[in-house]
Design a protein around this motif. Structure first.
Motif, PDB file in Angstrom:
ATOM      1  N   PRO A  13       1.465  -1.556   0.259  1.00  4.65           N
ATOM      2  CA  PRO A  13      -0.164  -0.302   0.183  1.00  4.65           C
ATOM      3  C   PRO A  13       0.823   1.185  -0.469  1.00  4.65           C
ATOM      4  CG  PRO A  13      -0.830  -1.505   1.808  1.00  4.65           C
ATOM      5  CD  PRO A  13       0.430  -2.321   0.644  1.00  4.65           C
ATOM      6  N   LYS A  17       0.838   4.333  -3.208  1.00  8.53           N
ATOM      7  CA  LYS A  17       0.574   6.081  -3.391  1.00  8.53           C
ATOM      8  C   LYS A  17       1.099   6.647  -3.776  1.00  8.53           C
ATOM      9  CE  LYS A  17      -0.640   5.451   1.909  1.00  8.53           C
ATOM     10  NZ  LYS A  17      -0.573   6.242   3.086  1.00  8.53           N
ATOM     11  N   ARG A  30      -6.448  -1.774  -6.249  1.00  6.50           N
ATOM     12  CA  ARG A  30      -6.802  -1.743  -4.740  1.00  6.50           C
ATOM     13  C   ARG A  30      -7.573  -2.912  -4.919  1.00  6.50           C
ATOM     14  NH1 ARG A  30      -6.152   4.333  -4.161  1.00  6.50           N
ATOM     15  NH2 ARG A  30      -4.077   4.338  -2.909  1.00  6.50           N
ATOM     16  N   GLN A  33      -6.385  -6.846  -4.556  1.00  8.12           N
ATOM     17  CA  GLN A  33      -4.761  -6.776  -3.310  1.00  8.12           C
ATOM     18  C   GLN A  33      -5.584  -8.085  -2.987  1.00  8.12           C
ATOM     19  OE1 GLN A  33      -3.799  -3.619  -2.139  1.00  8.12           O
ATOM     20  NE2 GLN A  33      -2.117  -3.254  -3.654  1.00  8.12           N
TER      21      GLN A  33
END
Length: 165
Positions: A13, A17, A30, A33
């Motif tokens: 994560p 970003k 996302r 995942q």
């Protein structure tokens, strides 16, 4: 593209970003995942489909800087193989035309692939590439195909070296 999608889904994560991509693609990554099994495979395939429509060079550079990814080098290698295959196909077509006309193949046949290679890699030895492609077309020996690939790879390496100077 699926390999790229899998590497993007495997990013932690914190790395996501700083990933430079559109919000839609980031959300799809996302979403994939926490998935597992078939659902994850389907999501990765969907991400790969989306990547085919986008510019992937920044993503490859990002992965190379973060993970030491070999995807960029693999893509370059496949592009050089495609150049070789296209040039061999053109040489085979020239050879067939020469046989049809009962003549010798023209050593200066028009080659859009060779023009593209010389445009991309100005240090290319076009005559040697033509000869290697015609030699393969005459004999179908893999040694000539490998020699042609080495010529193209050398030209690409020289172009990359000149860019880095």
């Amino acid at each position: 593209m699926e390999n790229l999608a899998q590497e993007l889904v495997a990013l932690p994560p914190g790395d996501l970003k700083s990933l430079e991509c559109d919000a839609f693609l980031l959300e799809e990554i996302r979403t994939a995942q926490p998935l597992s099994g078939g659902a994850r495979k389907r999501q990765v395939k969907y991400i790969a489909k989306q990547l085919r429509q986008d510019e992937i060079e920044p993503l490859l550079d990002f992965l190379a800087s973060r993970k030491g990814s070999q995807l960029k080098e693999t893509n370059i290698f496949h592009e050089l193989e495609r150049f070789r295959d296209d040039l061999v196909d053109e040489a085979l077509a020239e050879m067939e035309e020469a046989w049809r006309l009962n003549s010798q193949p023209d050593s200066e046949w028009p080659s859009p692939t060779l023009d593209e290679i010389c445009r991309r890699f100005p240090q290319s030895d076009a005559m040697a590439m033509r000869q290697a492609a015609l030699s393969f077309a005459r004999t179908h020996k893999k040694a000539h195909s490998r020699a042609l690939f080495r010529l193209i790879k050398t030209a690409a390496d020289q172009a990359e070296w000149r860019e880095s100077q």
